[in-house]
Design a protein around this motif. Sequence first.
Motif, PDB file in Angstrom:
ATOM      1  N   PRO A 124      10.263  41.331   1.075  1.00 25.60           N
ATOM      2  CA  PRO A 124       9.696  42.576   1.642  1.00 25.60           C
ATOM      3  C   PRO A 124       9.007  43.773   2.245  1.00 25.60           C
ATOM      4  CG  PRO A 124       8.199  39.895   2.050  1.00 25.60           C
ATOM      5  CD  PRO A 124       9.828  40.164   1.131  1.00 25.60           C
ATOM      6  N   VAL A 125      10.057  42.148   3.530  1.00 24.50           N
ATOM      7  CA  VAL A 125      10.299  43.691   5.257  1.00 24.50           C
ATOM      8  C   VAL A 125      12.030  43.751   5.780  1.00 24.50           C
ATOM      9  CG1 VAL A 125       8.163  42.240   5.944  1.00 24.50           C
ATOM     10  CG2 VAL A 125      10.051  41.598   6.172  1.00 24.50           C
ATOM     11  N   TYR A 126      11.765  43.962   6.483  1.00 22.02           N
ATOM     12  CA  TYR A 126      13.087  44.840   6.748  1.00 22.02           C
ATOM     13  C   TYR A 126      12.803  45.579   8.389  1.00 22.02           C
ATOM     14  CZ  TYR A 126       9.559  48.403   5.814  1.00 22.02           C
ATOM     15  OH  TYR A 126       8.073  49.503   5.271  1.00 22.02           O
ATOM     16  N   GLU A 127      13.958  45.645   9.083  1.00 23.11           N
ATOM     17  CA  GLU A 127      14.204  46.731  10.138  1.00 23.11           C
ATOM     18  C   GLU A 127      13.938  47.708  10.204  1.00 23.11           C
ATOM     19  OE1 GLU A 127      18.020  44.738  11.697  1.00 23.11           O
ATOM     20  OE2 GLU A 127      17.298  42.397  12.137  1.00 23.11           O
ATOM     21  N   PHE A 128      13.905  48.446  11.383  1.00 24.91           N
ATOM     22  CA  PHE A 128      13.241  49.818  11.497  1.00 24.91           C
ATOM     23  C   PHE A 128      14.831  50.610  11.896  1.00 24.91           C
ATOM     24  CE2 PHE A 128      11.982  53.478  13.711  1.00 24.91           C
ATOM     25  CZ  PHE A 128      12.078  54.308  13.011  1.00 24.91           C
ATOM     26  N   GLU A 129      14.766  51.333  11.354  1.00 23.89           N
ATOM     27  CA  GLU A 129      16.143  52.152  11.491  1.00 23.89           C
ATOM     28  C   GLU A 129      15.980  53.551  11.521  1.00 23.89           C
ATOM     29  OE1 GLU A 129      20.989  52.411  11.037  1.00 23.89           O
ATOM     30  OE2 GLU A 129      19.538  52.049   8.855  1.00 23.89           O
ATOM     31  N   ASP A 130      14.998  54.651  10.710  1.00 21.76           N
ATOM     32  CA  ASP A 130      14.337  55.628  10.541  1.00 21.76           C
ATOM     33  C   ASP A 130      13.350  55.745   9.301  1.00 21.76           C
ATOM     34  OD1 ASP A 130      13.882  57.973  11.110  1.00 21.76           O
ATOM     35  OD2 ASP A 130      16.130  59.209  10.394  1.00 21.76           O
ATOM     36  N   ALA A 144       3.566  43.501   8.092  1.00 20.66           N
ATOM     37  CA  ALA A 144       4.045  42.031   7.293  1.00 20.66           C
ATOM     38  C   ALA A 144       3.870  43.117   5.407  1.00 20.66           C
ATOM     39  CB  ALA A 144       2.900  41.233   7.588  1.00 20.66           C
ATOM     40  N   ASP A 145       4.546  41.114   5.189  1.00 20.19           N
ATOM     41  CA  ASP A 145       4.191  41.406   3.504  1.00 20.19           C
ATOM     42  C   ASP A 145       4.326  39.581   3.006  1.00 20.19           C
ATOM     43  OD1 ASP A 145       3.594  42.599   1.493  1.00 20.19           O
ATOM     44  OD2 ASP A 145       5.292  44.105   1.186  1.00 20.19           O
ATOM     45  N   GLY A 146       3.619  40.285   1.547  1.00 19.21           N
ATOM     46  CA  GLY A 146       3.872  38.434   0.524  1.00 19.21           C
ATOM     47  C   GLY A 146       2.456  37.687   1.668  1.00 19.21           C
ATOM     48  N   CYS A 147       2.257  36.495   0.854  1.00 20.56           N
ATOM     49  CA  CYS A 147       0.944  35.682   1.128  1.00 20.56           C
ATOM     50  C   CYS A 147       1.107  34.570   1.066  1.00 20.56           C
ATOM     51  CB  CYS A 147       0.223  36.643   0.147  1.00 20.56           C
ATOM     52  SG  CYS A 147      -2.115  36.027   0.708  1.00 20.56           S
ATOM     53  N   ASP A 148       0.276  33.711   1.493  1.00 14.19           N
ATOM     54  CA  ASP A 148       0.498  32.620   1.928  1.00 14.19           C
ATOM     55  C   ASP A 148      -0.799  32.097   1.321  1.00 14.19           C
ATOM     56  OD1 ASP A 148       2.978  31.499   2.208  1.00 14.19           O
ATOM     57  OD2 ASP A 148       2.174  31.914   4.358  1.00 14.19           O
ATOM     58  N   ARG A 149      -1.878  33.023   0.912  1.00 16.49           N
ATOM     59  CA  ARG A 149      -3.070  32.171   0.321  1.00 16.49           C
ATOM     60  C   ARG A 149      -3.024  32.013  -1.226  1.00 16.49           C
ATOM     61  NH1 ARG A 149      -4.295  32.207   5.539  1.00 16.49           N
ATOM     62  NH2 ARG A 149      -4.141  34.353   7.427  1.00 16.49           N
ATOM     63  N   SER A 162       6.616  34.001  -0.377  1.00 16.28           N
ATOM     64  CA  SER A 162       6.132  34.402   1.453  1.00 16.28           C
ATOM     65  C   SER A 162       5.547  34.673   1.689  1.00 16.28           C
ATOM     66  CB  SER A 162       6.746  32.520   1.854  1.00 16.28           C
ATOM     67  OG  SER A 162       7.450  32.806   2.176  1.00 16.28           O
ATOM     68  N   PHE A 163       5.150  34.853   3.126  1.00 16.57           N
ATOM     69  CA  PHE A 163       4.139  35.229   4.368  1.00 16.57           C
ATOM     70  C   PHE A 163       5.263  35.791   5.312  1.00 16.57           C
ATOM     71  CE2 PHE A 163       2.547  37.691   7.985  1.00 16.57           C
ATOM     72  CZ  PHE A 163       1.108  38.077   7.451  1.00 16.57           C
ATOM     73  N   LYS A 164       5.583  36.859   5.443  1.00 14.47           N
ATOM     74  CA  LYS A 164       6.255  37.768   6.204  1.00 14.47           C
ATOM     75  C   LYS A 164       6.278  38.224   7.152  1.00 14.47           C
ATOM     76  CE  LYS A 164      10.067  35.535   3.145  1.00 14.47           C
ATOM     77  NZ  LYS A 164      12.127  36.161   2.705  1.00 14.47           N
ATOM     78  N   SER A 165       6.883  38.105   8.643  1.00 15.76           N
ATOM     79  CA  SER A 165       6.091  38.763   9.649  1.00 15.76           C
ATOM     80  C   SER A 165       7.040  39.923  10.172  1.00 15.76           C
ATOM     81  CB  SER A 165       5.454  38.792  10.670  1.00 15.76           C
ATOM     82  OG  SER A 165       4.112  38.008  10.333  1.00 15.76           O
ATOM     83  N   ARG A 166       7.348  41.197  10.830  1.00 13.63           N
ATOM     84  CA  ARG A 166       7.864  41.913  11.113  1.00 13.63           C
ATOM     85  C   ARG A 166       8.083  41.461  12.689  1.00 13.63           C
ATOM     86  NH1 ARG A 166       7.550  48.141   9.863  1.00 13.63           N
ATOM     87  NH2 ARG A 166       9.623  48.167  11.049  1.00 13.63           N
TER      88      ARG A 166
END
Length: 429
Positions: A124-130, A144-149, A162-166
């Motif tokens: 659900p997350v990605y690196e920024f290009e444009d 971030a996206d996803g969740c561990d709660r 699962s929870f993933k941060s950029r």
Amino acid sequence: MNFYVEVLGCPKNIADCAILKAKLKKYGHNVVEDIERADAIIIDTCGFILESKKESIEEILVNIERKKFDKEFKVFVKGCLVQRYGKELEKEIPEVDGWFGVVTPEEIAKNIGKRSLISKNPEPVYEFEDRIDEDVQYAYVKIADGCDRACAFCTIPLFKGSFKSRKIEDIVKEVETLVKRGKKEIILVAQDTTGYGVDLYGEQALSKLLKSLNDIEGDFWLRVLYMHPDHITDEIIEAFSYSKVLKYFDIPVQHGSDRILKLMNRTKDSKELKKLILKIRDKYPNAVIRTSIIVGFPGETEKDFEKLIKFVQEVRFDRLGAFLYSDEEEAISYNLPNKVAEDVAQERLDLLMEIQSTISFEKNNKLIGKVFDVLFDDEEYGVLVGRTYMDSPEIDGNVFVKGKFKKGFHRVRITFADLYDLEGELIEE
């Protein structure tokens, strides 16, 4: 190919599709703002609750009808609904030209010709290009996206993963780009922004992120949404003291009865929630507290609802959104007994919103005569439609002012208050 992108669901989808539009362009396609000029549509769906799923299905079917009159028109569907029900959807709606689950915008743009791309491990997350945004003064940025709660009513971890941060530096790069392009409000979103950084840095890092974003040059607001009350720390509260961070706390408490909160798998009880809100208001007297409430959760009795009403009346939330419980088959709550009849739940919802409207009206009336910075989003028939720091776009109220559209922040004196909206006059600058 000329693509039209239709975004359904939450602001995280808006952020995703801004990235997706730029990726489509990277791979040689065009993005058009008028579907009549499009060769294909990409529909970003929501799979969270019943009403959202219905809306997504209806939008798919409407565009399938379009194919009857334009044989070359393509329909592609992406997002949470596909991740959750991909196999069933492919079988039931074979007219769709491509299904994409929770995968990165890069993967969608690169594989747009494929029939199906649904990963068992959501990304659900990605690196920024444009990114390509609509011509408004605010932009959603997904941190971030996803969740561990393990909230009993929620199925999001099942299809978002699962929870993933950029990374902080990647988010900073994106916000710097948006500010240089003239965006005046950056709205940070995640499934739970308080969890930001735990997976990457081994600790909550929202405060560090806010410091990095606050240091970016330019005149803009930073707004934070979706803060799980069970995980708001003193450090996070302190980070709202940064000059560009709005004193707007979006804290979905979900209920006010301790018994229901426990059934929901929430950690803080009603006393702890009130203590948290009091702490915020003590530190920031002008803080705006927004919350969300679920009405009709399984087992909710009249006594539980009375406790909820008492809780809302005591806390006096500045902004409140309430929703009927949606009985999702994969949620923990699906197997709980004593389901609340829909008509009973609706009556309770109506009463709750009636009480909140009174609170809102009383609070709004106290704003008459005060002066605020207002960011205008639109102009309709000579009336400017804007917002103060107290209101997030699309979910809260507006300030209406006579005049011609102006970008940036403008001083406005409030002259009239309604239940949720305000009217004002421009102060000569």
